[in-house]
Each structure stands twice: as structure tokens, then as C-alpha cells.
Scaffold this active site. Structure first.
Site, PDB file in Angstrom:
ATOM      1  N   HIS A   1      -6.180   5.714   7.210  1.00  0.00           N
ATOM      2  CA  HIS A   1      -6.150   7.212   7.162  1.00  0.00           C
ATOM      3  C   HIS A   1      -5.889   7.958   8.414  1.00  0.00           C
ATOM      4  CE1 HIS A   1      -6.647   6.419   3.180  1.00  0.00           C
ATOM      5  NE2 HIS A   1      -7.815   6.502   3.107  1.00  0.00           N
TER       6      HIS A   1
ATOM      7  N   HIS B   1      -8.463  13.122  -0.724  1.00  0.00           N
ATOM      8  CA  HIS B   1      -9.236  12.047  -0.660  1.00  0.00           C
ATOM      9  C   HIS B   1     -10.338  12.172  -1.799  1.00  0.00           C
ATOM     10  CE1 HIS B   1     -10.705   8.050  -0.457  1.00  0.00           C
ATOM     11  NE2 HIS B   1      -9.798   7.754   0.375  1.00  0.00           N
TER      12      HIS B   1
ATOM     13  N   GLU C   1      -4.907   9.087  -5.202  1.00  0.00           N
ATOM     14  CA  GLU C   1      -4.409   9.664  -3.967  1.00  0.00           C
ATOM     15  C   GLU C   1      -3.002   9.719  -3.828  1.00  0.00           C
ATOM     16  OE1 GLU C   1      -6.360   7.268  -0.505  1.00  0.00           O
ATOM     17  OE2 GLU C   1      -7.816   6.873  -1.986  1.00  0.00           O
TER      18      GLU C   1
HETATM   19  C1  G6D Z   1     -11.289   1.651   1.589  1.00  0.00           C
HETATM   20  O1  G6D Z   1      -9.383   0.556   0.946  1.00  0.00           O
HETATM   21  C2  G6D Z   1     -10.330   1.542   0.859  1.00  0.00           C
HETATM   22  C3  G6D Z   1      -9.110   2.778   1.248  1.00  0.00           C
HETATM   23  O2  G6D Z   1      -8.296   2.869   0.334  1.00  0.00           O
HETATM   24  C4  G6D Z   1     -10.295   3.916   1.013  1.00  0.00           C
HETATM   25  O3  G6D Z   1      -9.593   5.102   1.145  1.00  0.00           O
HETATM   26  C5  G6D Z   1     -11.198   3.766   1.685  1.00  0.00           C
HETATM   27  O4  G6D Z   1     -12.153   2.685   1.625  1.00  0.00           O
HETATM   28  C6  G6D Z   1     -12.438   4.899   1.707  1.00  0.00           C
HETATM   29  O5  G6D Z   1     -10.987   1.156   2.886  1.00  0.00           O
END
Ligand code: G6D
Length: 358
Positions: free
Chosen positions: A105, A179, A314
Site C-alpha cells: 500500500h 480500503h 478493494e
Molecule cells: C494484510 O494482506 C492484507 C492486506 O491485503 C490488507 O490490505 C492489510 O492486511 C490491511 O496485510
């Protein structure tokens, strides 16, 4: 339509504005300039009781201290980038490795952690809040000066339209999403395991042990990833699958969306409350994350956090795909306009709730 503007908090001496929008039929939507975070969405249940259906906090400090991306815009890049590095035009760019060896992210300097400028337009049947941000060349490790705009429009049909626009003066990566964690039970009364999901996808991307797509597309046919017909999320998880175990006991996978006629690509329904969420997107994929990594060491407006307390859908381009010609690339060419929209339509069954059966 009703709009109330306020000050949600102060970060580094800068006021963070909040916007609360109410529709005449009962939806209330609140968002803030920090990370374009959606902090609350109140939706009636089948008895008309308005309750919150997203995971969020009432203070900036909690978002900064605890939030696993609750409600925020993710950018420049949603998802993971393997090895926290990518190459464009022969130049290698290095990102923060904030998730093992990978970048998740966009790292701490991603769009979820910046204060956006905002402007609002109020019309009779809709309110639009436009967040804008100029991401300088090199921010979070990405090339190019990138001008970004994200607009939340709430209308009298109880829809939330999210429009994303961006343009860069150099070739770069852009793959934006929101998100939000949804939980239609209302005020986090239950987990999402008994929510019913319909997701029109014939195949999902296999993940490796670091949650980076291997490039394999796995058919959903005959697997717990089959959501072309409505199914309880917990049913799929209980069925078990190596890919479900890999991500911590749930889903965390990019699903390739299939074209549909006269129906939504994704539908989430909670029978007990009668609440429903339908999602339509211009994006080719969606990462369905079932909150597998939610920890229990903080509380959310008085409710102890726990695994599966919320789920994310997402919408985005398939993550980590730069030069795999089977998928749309996350590269945004210099001076090309990035534009996409996702629509969330909230509804509830009138008068069919538990009380009305008495
Ligand atoms: C974990 O793998 C998940 C991600 O996809 C998510 O966005 C994050 O937690 C909040 O890393």
C-alpha cells in the site's frame, strides 16, 4: 440532502476537516481530509434502525496508532509490489519494504497518511466532496509529479460514487483504491462470516508465500473461491483450501471480474439486518480481503477488534502487474489521464427484519 462541515482534529498544526452528508431516506456518510478516510456510514436496518456499517474511529490519534487502513484511499499503489522495487524505462525505483521484503500500500508515505485539500459541491439530490493532492516526484519512492483527485459523491439513491483522477509528468505507477472495511450487521454486532457475498469472477490470482501473485490464474470452479452464486463467507473459509490457509484463514486475493448483464458485479447481504451493498466498478479486478489479519489488541468505538470483524472489496488493477500483457498494467504513462469510478449502492429490506416477523 444535508451537509455538515466540521474539524475532525489537528495534525502537525493543520486542521483536518470532516464532512457529514445525510440523505433524506436515512443514509449518513462521514469522511475526513486525512487519507480521504471514510469514518462512518450509517444505514437503516429492516426495522429502520440506523447503525454504522464500516470500521472506523472517532479520533485521528486512533487512526494514526491502530488503523489497518480503515476507510482510506490507498495510493499511489494498492496492494503489494514484490521486492519493494520496480523498473520503468530501464530505471529501478526502490520503495519502503514495509511488509517483509515487499512494499504494501505504498508504505508509510502513501496517500492514506497525507492530509488532502478538499472542496464540496452541494446540489438538491447529491453532495460531492473532492479531495486533491499534489504528490511530488520521488514521494514514497515513485517517479513523477502526480496530481490526484478523489471525489466522493453521495446521492438520494443512497449511492456512494468514488471517482479517481490522476496525471503525472513522468511515467509512473498509479493503482488507487478505497480500503473501507464493511460490516453490515450494524455497529459491529457480529463478524462478517455470515454475510452472503456474490462476486462475479471466474478466476483469482494465486498468491505466493509473501502474498505476491505468482501469475497463475486459478479457476473458482468447485473451490471455496466460487462466489458467482451467493454464499456465506464463513462457509467458504470452513471448506478450506491451501490459498485460504496461506493468507491466515480467509481471503486476501485479487479476483478478476467477469462482465455481467443487468446485475451488480458484487453484492454483500446480511440476512439478519436486511442490509445490502452492491458494488459496480470500472476496474478489472477486486482484492477481497476478509479481515484475516485484524488483531484483538485495540477496540473500535467500544467493540474489541477481532479477526473477520470487517471485509474489504478493494477495486483495482491486478496488483504487481507491470509488463504481464495478460493484465492491464499499473503503469501510468507521462501526461496520460488516469480515471476510474466505483459505485457502492446501499439498501435495506423494508419491514422484513426480525421484529416484523413477530
Ligand atoms: C494484510 O494482506 C492484507 C492486506 O491485503 C490488507 O490490505 C492489510 O492486511 C490491511 O496485510
Amino acid at each position: 440532502m444535508k451537509l455538515v462541515e466540521g474539524v475532525y482534529g489537528v495534525v502537525n498544526g493543520r486542521h483536518v476537516k470532516s464532512y457529514a452528508v445525510e440523505t433524506s431516506s436515512g443514509m449518513k456518510f462521514t469522511c475526513i481530509e486525512y487519507g480521504c478516510i471514510i469514518t462512518e456510514i450509517l444505514i437503516p436496518d429492516s426495522n429502520g434502525l440506523k447503525e454504522n456499517v464500516v470500521l472506523g474511529f472517532d479520533t485521528l490519534a486512533e487512526y494514526i496508532d491502530h488503523s489497518p487502513y480503515f476507510g482510506c484511499v490507498i495510493g499511489r499503489n494498492a496492494g503489494r509490489i514484490g521486492g519493494a522495487a520496480f523498473e520503468i524505462d530501464g530505471v529501478t525505483y526502490h520503495l519502503a519494504n514495509n511488509d517483509g521484503e515487499n512494499n504494501l500500500h505504498s508504505g508509510a508515505n502513501g496517500f492514506h497518511n497525507v492530509i488532502w485539500d478538499s472542496a464540496v459541491v452541494v446540489k438538491d439530490t447529491e453532495v460531492s466532496i473532492t479531495f486533491s493532492y499534489m504528490s511530488p516526484d520521488g514521494e514514497a519512492g515513485f517517479p513523477g509529479n502526480l496530481q490526484v483527485e478523489v471525489t466522493y459523491t453521495i446521492n438520494e439513491n443512497n449511492e456512494l460514487l468514488i471517482q479517481y483522477q490522476a496525471q503525472s509528468d513522468q511515467n509512473t505507477i498509479v493503482n488507487l483504491t478505497n480500503h473501507s472495511y464493511f460490516n453490515l450487521s450494524g455497529n459491529l454486532k457480529r463478524t462478517i462470516l455470515d454475510h452472503e457475498l456474490t462476486l462475479h469472477s471466474d478466476g483469482f490470482l494465486e498468491l505466493d508465500e509473501t502474498l505476491i501473485p505468482t501469475g497463475e490464474i486459478i479457476s473458482v470452479e468447485g473451490t471455496p473461491f466460487e462466489f458467482r452464486k451467493s454464499k456465506q463467507i464463513g462457509q467458504g473459509i470452513e471448506a478450506g483450501h491451501p490459498q485460504i490457509t496461506l493468507v491466515g484463514g480467509g481471503y486476501d486475493h485479487p479476483f478478476l471480474l467477469s462482465p455481467v448483464q443487468n446485475q451488480s458485479q458484487m453484492t454483500l447481504f446480511d440476512l439478519e439486518s436486511g442490509r445490502k451493498l452492491e458494488i459496480e466498478t470500472e476496474e478489472p479486478a477486486v482484492v477481497f480481503y476478509s479481515g484475516n489479519m485484524l488483531t484483538d489488541d485495540f477496540n473500535i468505538r467500544g467493540t474489541q477488534s477481532q479477526k473477520h470483524l470487517g471485509l474489504c472489496l478493494e477495486t483495482q488493477k491486478p496488483p504487481n502487474m507491470i509488463d504481464d500483457l495478460r493484465f492491464p498494467s499499473i503503469i501510468l504513462e507521462k501526461n496520460q489521464q488516469y480515471t476510474t469510478q466505483t459505485v457502492y449502492s446501499f439498501g435495506w429490506d423494508e419491514g422484513t427484519g426480525p421484529m416484523s416477523h413477530q
